[in-house]
Scaffold this active site. Structure first.
Site, short mmCIF file in Angstrom:
data_model
loop_
_atom_site.label_atom_id
_atom_site.label_comp_id
_atom_site.label_asym_id
_atom_site.label_seq_id
_atom_site.Cartn_x
_atom_site.Cartn_y
_atom_site.Cartn_z
N ASP A 26 0.86 -1.19 0.00
CA ASP A 26 0.00 0.00 0.00
C ASP A 26 0.89 1.24 0.00
O ASP A 26 1.88 1.29 0.74
CB ASP A 26 -0.88 -0.04 1.26
CG ASP A 26 -1.76 1.19 1.38
OD1 ASP A 26 -2.01 1.86 0.35
OD2 ASP A 26 -2.19 1.50 2.52
N ASP A 103 -4.37 -10.30 -16.00
CA ASP A 103 -5.37 -11.32 -15.75
C ASP A 103 -6.62 -10.99 -16.55
O ASP A 103 -7.26 -9.96 -16.31
CB ASP A 103 -5.67 -11.32 -14.24
CG ASP A 103 -5.95 -12.70 -13.69
OD1 ASP A 103 -6.71 -13.43 -14.35
OD2 ASP A 103 -5.45 -13.00 -12.60
N ASP A 205 -8.53 -16.24 -16.86
CA ASP A 205 -9.34 -16.75 -15.75
C ASP A 205 -10.43 -17.71 -16.25
O ASP A 205 -11.16 -17.37 -17.19
CB ASP A 205 -10.00 -15.55 -15.04
CG ASP A 205 -10.67 -15.94 -13.75
OD1 ASP A 205 -9.98 -16.42 -12.84
OD2 ASP A 205 -11.90 -15.76 -13.63
N GLU A 260 -6.17 -20.59 -16.97
CA GLU A 260 -6.55 -21.23 -15.72
C GLU A 260 -7.50 -22.35 -16.17
O GLU A 260 -8.52 -22.07 -16.80
CB GLU A 260 -7.26 -20.27 -14.78
CG GLU A 260 -7.40 -20.90 -13.40
CD GLU A 260 -8.49 -20.29 -12.55
OE1 GLU A 260 -8.40 -20.37 -11.33
OE2 GLU A 260 -9.45 -19.73 -13.12
N HIS A 333 -3.30 -17.16 -5.35
CA HIS A 333 -4.22 -16.45 -4.47
C HIS A 333 -5.46 -17.27 -4.09
O HIS A 333 -6.28 -16.80 -3.31
CB HIS A 333 -4.65 -15.15 -5.16
CG HIS A 333 -5.40 -15.45 -6.43
ND1 HIS A 333 -4.81 -16.05 -7.53
CD2 HIS A 333 -6.70 -15.28 -6.76
CE1 HIS A 333 -5.71 -16.22 -8.47
NE2 HIS A 333 -6.87 -15.77 -8.04
N ASP A 334 -5.62 -18.46 -4.67
CA ASP A 334 -6.79 -19.29 -4.38
C ASP A 334 -6.45 -20.49 -3.49
O ASP A 334 -7.34 -21.31 -3.22
CB ASP A 334 -7.38 -19.86 -5.68
CG ASP A 334 -8.03 -18.80 -6.54
OD1 ASP A 334 -8.47 -17.77 -6.00
OD2 ASP A 334 -8.11 -19.01 -7.77
#
Ligand code: TEU
Ligand code: CA
Length: 562
Positions: A26, A103, A205, A260, A333-334
């Site tokens: 951030d 993505d 995706d 993916e 991330h999954d």
């Protein structure tokens, strides 16, 4: 240089590093990672030696699913910054020799996308056919299972036009209708827009789901969730669309693509990645993720079964040994953290097992996809309470279990191992409050172990997990055998050792990995065991005599054979 039977390509030789921008860095204190934050960390990225950066979705989005619900395909998400920030990031990465992959989320959009707003407004709206609608006067639509829906159905009723729309994921993620050529053209134009900005490729995706079955036929009533996924991936026009995308867009650029691939199998993956078919370059699967993980992420006794893991990884390698190209990854991330899933994240073995897993992955054939933070040995956070989760998947499933009168505690226990938020906690830069991720309140809790596990502590320590990762990347770059060499699994039934050979022309490397906290002995036929050199080792020594290797807990080593 000859490379076995494989044609050389830059994306085969690359290590891909995945950034989940929301959790990376951030820059303005709002608690959400952003593009400026990544810009501030490009030197860290360059220091790793990785070749390609994959950014999870950065496009305009109301963030029901953290950017996997796009409302503006040509704009940057407000929280992440501006297009000027993106352009600056792209050049900063390019200047340092890294390529950038975005993505592409085009199986579905956000329900807040103007296309969907128009589509739902009236049955005769020109955008109606951008989405899948089932008129309610035809009765209940045929059953379709939804990954995320809080009631489980992939059809949502919309009163405005008295019809149901299809959403394989959340209600806020309506599926786009690829059957409509106008929609496909919009997507191809949008892809050109990003390529013309200079990006180097796309991760696509759930691309295996884009073709729907004509007329939405009934599936057998007992179709399980896993079988639904396989059906979704078998839409009749999938390959027609991918080939068209290749012809219209991809073939115009020197780019890389990775599907993916939920629902893909070693038997059907070549239909996507065989060069001659001109569809996509690579695909990644979930078969190893699913070992010991059942419906709704519930864990069973097979979790961590090494023999199965070896069998899965080997079967996929073989499927792509002569045509196409494989991918390897431990997490993204999954999925849970690498060291928590396949290593031992206790203080005693965390570093050792992280290094062994690093050595393993970067010794495999196939392009490695590395997830941010694994190079530090970051671990699962293991939330105790549902209130700590931000991920709609865990939250919606929890509510379903609750409604069904199921065991919510067992669900929470399993999600300490499988929940997606385990991989999404903020990157651990240093030991300060909030790990140097933000000066504000992080959108998702920072793992308290950042006091010990962080980049600052590891950066200059030659023995750190981070520097082991850097050395392993350099070794892979110097050793084409690790990229293109043939792969042979040895000792498939050994419950703790994963041993394999990589060979290219007259060069033979042996990779030995102990996937356990016990010291073990590995006996190999004499001919294999004439070690001439140790190329990489996560201990100071490697003991072997007469073809028997003694491996310490979580030891990993790569040796050349004479
Ligand atoms: O994931 C698709 C997918 O198959 C996942 O739903 C996966 O099965 C699940 O996360 C359990 O591990 C992609 C994205 O990677 C994911 O983040 C998105 O939520 C999803 O698509 C919808 O876009
Ligand atoms: Ca921010």
């Amino acid at each position: 240089m000859s490379c076995g039977n494989q044609k050389r390509q830059w994306w085969k030789e690359a290590v891909v590093y995945q950034i989940y921008p929301r959790s990376f860095q951030d820059s303005n204190g709002d608690g959400i990672g952003d593009l400026r934050g990544i810009i501030n960390r490009v030197d860290y990225l360059a220091s790793l030696g990785v070749d390609v950066i994959w950014l999870n979705p950065i496009f305009g989005s109301p963030n029901a699913d953290n950017g996997y619900d796009i409302s503006d395909y040509r704009g940057i998400m407000d929280e992440f910054g501006t297009m000027a920030d993106f352009d600056e990031l792209l050049s900063a990465l390019h200047e340092r020799g890294m390529r950038v992959v975005l993505d592409l989320v085009v199986n579905h959009s956000s329900d807040e996308h103007p296309w969907f707003q128009a589509s739902r407004s009236a049955r005769d709206n020109p955008y109606r056919d951008y989405y899948h609608w089932w008129p309610a006067e035809n009765g209940e639509p045929p059953k379709r299972w939804s990954f995320f829906d809080e009631e489980g159905s992939a059809w949502a009723y919309d009163a405005q036009t008295n019809a149901y729309y299809l959403h394989y994921f959340d209600r806020k993620q309506p599926d786009l209708k690829w059957e409509n050529p106008q929609l496909r053209q919009e997507i191809y134009d949008m892809m050109h827009f990003w390529f013309q900005k200079g990006i180097d490729g796309f991760r696509l995706d759930v691309i295996t789901f884009i073709s729907k079955h004509d007329g939405y036929p009934e599936f057998p009533a007992d179709t399980t969730a896993l079988e639904m996924i396989q059906r979704y991936a078998q839409g009749p026009r999938l390959h027609e669309y991918l080939h068209e995308m290749n012809r219209e867009v991809l073939s115009h650029y020197d780019c890389m693509t990775v599907a993916e691939g939920p629902g893909t199998t070693p038997e059907n993956v070549l239909a996507i990645v065989d060069e001659d078919r001109q569809e996509l370059n690579m695909s990644y699967h979930f078969e190893h993720q699913n070992i010991g993980v059942g419906f709704r992420g519930m864990v069973d006794d097979d979790y961590g079964d090494l023999v199965r893991f070896k069998e899965v990884m080997t079967r996929w390698d073989q499927a792509l040994a002569h045509r196409g190209w494989n991918t390897v990854y431990f997490t993204n991330h999954d999925h849970p953290r690498m060291v928590s899933r396949w290593g031992d994240d206790s203080p005693q073995w965390r570093e050792r097992s992280s290094k062994m897993l690093t050595l393993y992955l970067l010794s495999m054939r196939g392009t490695p996809y590395w997830y941010m933070g694994d190079e530090l040995g970051m671990t699962n956070i293991r939330f105790e309470r549902i209130e700590d989760y931000q991920d709609l998947m865990t939250i919606n499933w929890y509510h379903l279990v609750e409604q069904e009168g199921g065991d919510t505690q067992a669900f929470l226990d399993s999600h300490k191992l499988t929940g997606r938020d385990n991989a999404r906690t903020p990157m651990q830069w240093d030991s300060s409050d909030n790990a140097g991720f933000t000066s504000g309140t992080p959108w998702l809790k920072v793992n308290p172990n950042h006091k010990e596990i962080n980049a600052a502590a590891q950066n200059n320590d030659p023995d750190s997990v981070l520097n082991f990762f850097r050395r392993m990347i350099q070794l892979r770059k110097q050793e084409p055998t690790l990229v293109y060499g043939h792969y042979d699994l040895l000792l498939p039934e050994h419950p703790r050792a994963y041993v394999f050979k990589r060979s290219l022309e007259d060069k033979h490397l042996l990779v030995l990995c102990n996937f356990s906290s016990d010291a073990i002995e590995v006996a190999l036929p004499g001919a294999l065991a004439t070690v001439t050199d140790i190329l990489m080792n996560n201990y100071d020594e490697l003991t072997h005599r007469d073809g028997v290797f003694s491996l310490r807990p979580w030891q990993g080593a790569i040796v050349s054979l004479g």
